[in-house]
Design an enzyme around this catalytic site. Structure first.
Site, PDB file in Angstrom:
ATOM      1  N   GLU A 170       0.855  -1.200   0.000  1.00 15.83           N
ATOM      2  CA  GLU A 170       0.000   0.000   0.000  1.00 15.83           C
ATOM      3  C   GLU A 170       0.889   1.247   0.000  1.00 15.83           C
ATOM      4  O   GLU A 170       2.092   1.141   0.267  1.00 15.83           O
ATOM      5  CB  GLU A 170      -0.893  -0.009   1.248  1.00 15.83           C
ATOM      6  CG  GLU A 170      -1.884  -1.162   1.238  1.00 15.83           C
ATOM      7  CD  GLU A 170      -2.872  -1.119   2.392  1.00 15.83           C
ATOM      8  OE1 GLU A 170      -2.785  -0.185   3.235  1.00 15.83           O
ATOM      9  OE2 GLU A 170      -3.731  -2.014   2.444  1.00 15.83           O
ATOM     10  N   PRO A 171       0.307   2.411  -0.245  1.00  8.41           N
ATOM     11  CA  PRO A 171       1.123   3.631  -0.262  1.00  8.41           C
ATOM     12  C   PRO A 171       1.963   3.793   1.011  1.00  8.41           C
ATOM     13  O   PRO A 171       3.113   4.229   0.958  1.00  8.41           O
ATOM     14  CB  PRO A 171       0.084   4.754  -0.391  1.00  8.41           C
ATOM     15  CG  PRO A 171      -1.064   4.103  -1.102  1.00  8.41           C
ATOM     16  CD  PRO A 171      -1.092   2.674  -0.657  1.00  8.41           C
ATOM     17  N   ILE A 221       1.496  -2.548  -8.042  1.00  6.32           N
ATOM     18  CA  ILE A 221       0.993  -3.893  -8.316  1.00  6.32           C
ATOM     19  C   ILE A 221       1.385  -4.321  -9.736  1.00  6.32           C
ATOM     20  O   ILE A 221       0.912  -3.739 -10.732  1.00  6.32           O
ATOM     21  CB  ILE A 221      -0.540  -3.981  -8.127  1.00  6.32           C
ATOM     22  CG1 ILE A 221      -0.918  -3.449  -6.719  1.00  6.32           C
ATOM     23  CG2 ILE A 221      -1.021  -5.410  -8.334  1.00  6.32           C
ATOM     24  CD1 ILE A 221      -0.139  -4.067  -5.558  1.00  6.32           C
ATOM     25  N   GLN A 269      44.649  -6.836 -18.847  1.00  7.56           N
ATOM     26  CA  GLN A 269      44.358  -7.454 -17.550  1.00  7.56           C
ATOM     27  C   GLN A 269      43.237  -6.731 -16.803  1.00  7.56           C
ATOM     28  O   GLN A 269      42.433  -7.360 -16.103  1.00  7.56           O
ATOM     29  CB  GLN A 269      45.626  -7.491 -16.690  1.00  7.56           C
ATOM     30  CG  GLN A 269      45.475  -8.392 -15.478  1.00  7.56           C
ATOM     31  CD  GLN A 269      46.711  -8.406 -14.624  1.00  7.56           C
ATOM     32  OE1 GLN A 269      47.195  -7.364 -14.181  1.00  7.56           O
ATOM     33  NE2 GLN A 269      47.254  -9.580 -14.381  1.00  7.56           N
ATOM     34  N   GLN A 311      30.613  -0.408 -17.932  1.00 13.04           N
ATOM     35  CA  GLN A 311      31.986   0.106 -17.849  1.00 13.04           C
ATOM     36  C   GLN A 311      32.849  -0.488 -18.964  1.00 13.04           C
ATOM     37  O   GLN A 311      33.631   0.214 -19.610  1.00 13.04           O
ATOM     38  CB  GLN A 311      32.577  -0.247 -16.466  1.00 13.04           C
ATOM     39  CG  GLN A 311      33.866   0.470 -16.141  1.00 13.04           C
ATOM     40  CD  GLN A 311      33.671   1.979 -15.938  1.00 13.04           C
ATOM     41  OE1 GLN A 311      32.552   2.430 -15.667  1.00 13.04           O
ATOM     42  NE2 GLN A 311      34.721   2.740 -16.126  1.00 13.04           N
ATOM     43  N   GLY A 326      32.336   1.094 -22.138  1.00  3.94           N
ATOM     44  CA  GLY A 326      32.748   2.498 -22.201  1.00  3.94           C
ATOM     45  C   GLY A 326      31.576   3.390 -22.597  1.00  3.94           C
ATOM     46  O   GLY A 326      30.431   3.117 -22.238  1.00  3.94           O
ATOM     47  N   GLY A 327      31.867   4.437 -23.371  1.00  2.00           N
ATOM     48  CA  GLY A 327      30.834   5.402 -23.767  1.00  2.00           C
ATOM     49  C   GLY A 327      29.654   4.748 -24.477  1.00  2.00           C
ATOM     50  O   GLY A 327      28.500   5.164 -24.319  1.00  2.00           O
ATOM     51  N   GLU A 379       9.602  -7.496  -3.945  1.00  2.00           N
ATOM     52  CA  GLU A 379       9.434  -8.786  -3.247  1.00  2.00           C
ATOM     53  C   GLU A 379      10.373  -8.868  -2.031  1.00  2.00           C
ATOM     54  O   GLU A 379      10.906  -9.931  -1.707  1.00  2.00           O
ATOM     55  CB  GLU A 379       9.573  -9.967  -4.202  1.00  2.00           C
ATOM     56  CG  GLU A 379       8.490  -9.905  -5.290  1.00  2.00           C
ATOM     57  CD  GLU A 379       7.988 -11.233  -5.782  1.00  2.00           C
ATOM     58  OE1 GLU A 379       8.291 -12.262  -5.155  1.00  2.00           O
ATOM     59  OE2 GLU A 379       7.259 -11.238  -6.797  1.00  2.00           O
ATOM     60  N   GLU A 388      17.350  -5.134   2.579  1.00  2.00           N
ATOM     61  CA  GLU A 388      17.324  -4.965   4.039  1.00  2.00           C
ATOM     62  C   GLU A 388      16.348  -5.966   4.667  1.00  2.00           C
ATOM     63  O   GLU A 388      16.635  -6.566   5.706  1.00  2.00           O
ATOM     64  CB  GLU A 388      16.910  -3.517   4.387  1.00  2.00           C
ATOM     65  CG  GLU A 388      17.952  -2.465   3.998  1.00  2.00           C
ATOM     66  CD  GLU A 388      18.102  -2.218   2.487  1.00  2.00           C
ATOM     67  OE1 GLU A 388      17.151  -2.501   1.725  1.00  2.00           O
ATOM     68  OE2 GLU A 388      19.181  -1.767   2.068  1.00  2.00           O
TER      69      GLU A 388
END
Ligand code: CAA
Length: 384
Positions: free
Chosen positions: A127-128, A157, A279, A336, A339-340, A363, A367
């Protein structure tokens, strides 16, 4: 791969891989842009038995084991995370809750069309003002004659708009905490059930996430799932299975990002050689491979415990915590390595990175998973 798959599990994996990479992948980038729900894909996935995989055949399912299910789900996620979240919610918290707690009549009326993929289902708990703490929800259901009258607003939902049936929790007794929460089956079209705000999300854009508003929504008393007061238990046990599913989704997206990064690293030349020869890049690839493999083993392990009928709440949370955190690192590294170019929409890694972001949130946040895991560890008195 440490975990040895059976011939049947490998067959299911190959079948879904072929479908996913041919059919689901074809429109995934476009649907991310247009937010178009992949209804036609779900129709085909229903025919392939992917919408109620762990449901017995007599209720429209495939009677597959949980390991086969996570293999299939991660193959779908490899191509399109929006498609896989709908498949995940449908298979676990919707279909399994009906199988576990439904009456024969409810199973025939609702589970059969859901498990066979004729219709899509949704589960409305959040819920909110009640997300991580669903016991503080304020939706109510009052028994009036032979009907329950439901009032309240549910938020975030999955399939709120495109789902045809909703399992919704509401309080039937506000004085007894989680024991006062019940669960109801509400078909769309029931007067008083309104689809509210459609979220404009960072990722999973082709899966609809909406508010569901219940305004004096009246359902027959026979539509209660389980008994009065069972709603929290239904949600928690459904989420156990759902969390293995989110881990499997994380695995699929991570594998896609990893494969894209390896392919790009082999092709892209800088300083006179392919960057895969450097590497700095090789070590990143090694770390990504290690993290992905660790997640895979945790997911298989939790799914195998489920298949053996063992308690797997802690293991589902461990798999979900590790895999969802892993995919955020892996997709960031994949960008990464690109790159760009990784920062543009010309490459799929940009979508993978956005899609992955919610996996540590829905879900049960990371935490919450840590709360579940530590509660289980510290509750076990056999351990020092
Ligand atoms: N299975 C069955 N029953 C369970 C259970 C489980 N996994 N976990 C707990 N229960 C039962 C307990 O046995 C207990 O019952 P009794 O009192 O009868 O013994 C009861 O539930 C309460 O248990 P706890 O005291 O452990 O519960 P709690 O209130 O301390 O905390 C929590 C539980 C882990 C924090 C829980 O509230 C939780 O998981 N929160 C996160 C909610 C969540 O994941 N929300 C996401 C919503 S779905 C979604 O994301 C949208 C989507 O569509 C994808």
């Amino acid at each position: 791969m440490l975990f040895k798959l059976t011939d049947e599990q490998l067959m299911i994996q190959n079948m879904v891989r072929e479908f996913s990479r041919k059919v689901v992948a074809a429109t995934a980038a476009e649907r991310d842009r247009t937010k178009q729900f992949p209804a036609e894909n779900f129709r085909q996935m229903g025919e392939l038995g992917l919408m109620g995989m762990m449901i017995p055949e007599n209720y429209g399912g495939e009677a597959a084991d949980a390991v086969s299910y996570v293999l299939a789900l991660s193959e779908i996620a490899y191509s399109c995370a929006s498609t896989s979240v709908v498949m995940s919610v449908q298979n676990s918290i919707v279909c399994e809750s009906l199988l576990k707690f439904g009456t024969e009549e409810q199973k025939h009326k609702f589970l059969v069309p859901l498990a066979s993929g004729e219709i899509i289902g949704a589960f409305a708990l959040t819920e909110p003002d009640a997300g991580s703490d669903p016991v503080s929800q304020t939706a109510t259901a009052v028994l009036e004659g032979d009907s329950y009258v439901i009032n309240g607003t549910k938020r975030f939902i999955t399939s709120g708009k495109n789902g045809s049936v909703v399992l919704v929790t509401a309080k039937t007794d506000g004085s007894v905490g989680h024991k006062g929460i019940s669960c109801f089956i509400v078909p769309k079209g029931t007067p008083g059930l309104v689809v509210g705000h459609l979220e404009d999300k960072m990722g999973l854009r082709a899966s609809d996430t909406t508010d569901l508003i219940f305004e004096n929504c009246r359902v027959p008393a026979a539509n209660i799932l389980g008994r009065e007061g069972d709603g929290f238990k239904i949600a928690m046990s459904g989420l156990d299975s759902g969390r293995i599913g989110i881990a499997a989704q994380s695995l699929g997206v991570a594998q896609a990002a990893f494969d894209a990064a390896v392919k790009y690293a082999r092709k892209r030349k800088q300083f006179g050689s392919a960057i895969s020869k450097h590497q700095a890049i090789r070590f990143q690839i090694a770390d990504m491979a290690t993290q992905i493999e660790a997640a895979r083993q945790l997911i298989f392990s939790a799914a195998s415990m489920k298949d053996r009928g063992e308690a797997y709440t802690k293991e589902a949370s461990i798999a979900k915590l590790f895999a969802s955190e892993m995919v955020n690192k892996v997709t960031a590294r994949a960008i990464q390595i690109h790159g760009g170019y990784g920062f543009t929409k010309d490459y799929n890694v940009e979508r993978y990175y956005r899609d992955a972001r919610v996996f540590t949130i829905y879900e049960g946040t990371s935490e919450i998973q840590r709360m579940v895991i530590s509660n289980h560890v510290l509750r076990d008195k056999r351990k020092p």
